[in-house]
Design an enzyme around this catalytic site. Structure first.
Site, short mmCIF file in Angstrom:
data_model
loop_
_atom_site.label_atom_id
_atom_site.label_comp_id
_atom_site.label_asym_id
_atom_site.label_seq_id
_atom_site.Cartn_x
_atom_site.Cartn_y
_atom_site.Cartn_z
N ASP A 82 0.84 -1.19 0.00
CA ASP A 82 0.00 0.00 0.00
C ASP A 82 0.88 1.25 0.00
O ASP A 82 1.77 1.40 0.85
CB ASP A 82 -0.89 -0.03 1.23
N HIS A 213 -9.13 4.69 -1.97
CA HIS A 213 -8.38 4.75 -0.72
C HIS A 213 -9.16 5.59 0.29
O HIS A 213 -10.11 6.27 -0.06
CB HIS A 213 -7.01 5.40 -0.96
N GLY A 214 -8.74 5.52 1.55
CA GLY A 214 -9.35 6.36 2.58
C GLY A 214 -10.83 6.13 2.75
O GLY A 214 -11.60 7.07 2.95
N ALA A 215 -11.25 4.85 2.68
CA ALA A 215 -12.68 4.54 2.63
C ALA A 215 -13.24 3.95 3.92
O ALA A 215 -14.29 3.32 3.90
CB ALA A 215 -12.97 3.61 1.45
N SER A 216 -12.54 4.13 5.04
CA SER A 216 -13.12 3.70 6.31
C SER A 216 -14.32 4.58 6.66
O SER A 216 -14.36 5.75 6.30
CB SER A 216 -12.09 3.75 7.43
#
Length: 311
Positions: A82, A213-216
């Site tokens: 990642d 990305h950054g999908a929490s």
């Protein structure tokens, strides 16, 4: 079953209207929680390692732990780097057994991003490894990635075809409104994904796997658990899960989840120590943390990603 690449995973996901979860791993318990969840719902998995996790846990330990998970579950699992930020790091992971790498050249000018990405692609493809590139920059902080709101930029749809064809990447991470870390949005700011940009990207680059990305979602129960047990996290707003599910029905074939794992682990351990202040056996608090990861990952697979029974 050996480790696999994401190529076949993404083909099936694109055609089936679902996404594969890419879960960041740092230790044995996190790997066990993720893969036990995957086994219960028969889902393919991407286990991804950041440069920070690689420094913390050691490359060899992480590879062997993931290989053990494959042996235990018999699931199709890809091992992915990642946010690789250099050719040297990507090469080390390719040579060291990873089946997928990301080269993130998004901080560089466009032509430099192309040149760096193409160099990694050429080496990776010669060794049977697939590559994820990135166009656009997400705001937020995650391990070695730190992008201010001012420096963040949406992906330009008019660039995606040129970038993909000139570099030869196998998938493309885009910026349409997600953000790294737990503190994704300012108070009062409404999360909103730019599905109009995603639609233009699909139009300009058809039948191509897209990555978020950054999908929490920054699950509130874990933030609350942390704060009720000695923590001081401000209220955090993540990406609404219905938006992520909508994205998974489109060209988005890979959705990255890291912060929700960290919150589940931290919240569970804080609560354990608050309830059991005299306990000191790591198994007593890491066991419940592993179960929390398992429950959270199952929830994501069943309610967000839609990749259950797709292994």
């Amino acid at each position: 079953m050996p480790l696999v690449t994401t190529k076949e995973m993404f083909r099936k996901a694109y055609e089936g209207g679902y996404a594969i979860g890419a879960f960041n791993v740092n230790n044995m318990e996190i790997i066990q929680g993720i893969t036990e969840a995957g086994k219960e719902v028969n889902a393919p998995l991407i286990l991804q390692v950041s440069s920070g996790a690689r420094k913390y846990a050691n490359h060899t330990y992480l590879v062997k732990l993931v290989e053990a998970a494959v042996e235990e579950t018999n699931l199709p699992i890809a091992l992915h780097l990642d946010h690789g930020d250099s050719f040297e790091l990507c090469k080390a992971c390719i040579d060291g057994g990873f089946t997928s790498v990301m080269i993130d050249g998004s901080k560089h000018p466009y032509e430099e991003n192309i040149a760096l990405t193409k160099k990694v692609v050429e080496y990776a493809h010669a060794h049977g490894v697939v590559v994820e590139g990135e166009l656009g920059q997400l705001a937020g902080i995650e391990d070695d990635v730190n992008v201010s709101d001012e420096d963040a930029s949406f992906t330009k749809p008019e660039q995606v075809y040129d970038f993909a064809t000139r570099t030869g990447v196998d998938s493309l991470a885009i910026a349409i409104g997600t953000s790294h870390g737990a503190y994704k949005f300012k108070p009062g700011q409404k999360p909103q994904l730019r599905f109009d940009i995603l639609a233009e990207i699909e139009k300009n680059l058809p039948n191509f796997p897209i990555v978020l990305h950054g999908a929490s979602s920054v699950i509130p129960e874990y933030v609350k658990m942390i704060n009720e047990n000695g923590g001081k996290m401000p209220d955090a707003i993540g990406i609404p899960e219905d938006m992520l599910r909508q994205a998974a029905r489109s060209a988005v074939c890979k959705i990255n989840i890291d912060s929700d794992i960290r919150l589940a682990v931290t919240g569970t351990i804080r609560k354990y120590f608050n309830d059991n202040p005299s306990h000191f056996d790591p198994r007593q608090y890491l066991g419940p943390a592993r179960e929390a990861v398992k429950d959270m990952v199952k929830h994501k697979i069943l309610n967000v990603l839609g990749c259950d029974n797709k292994a």
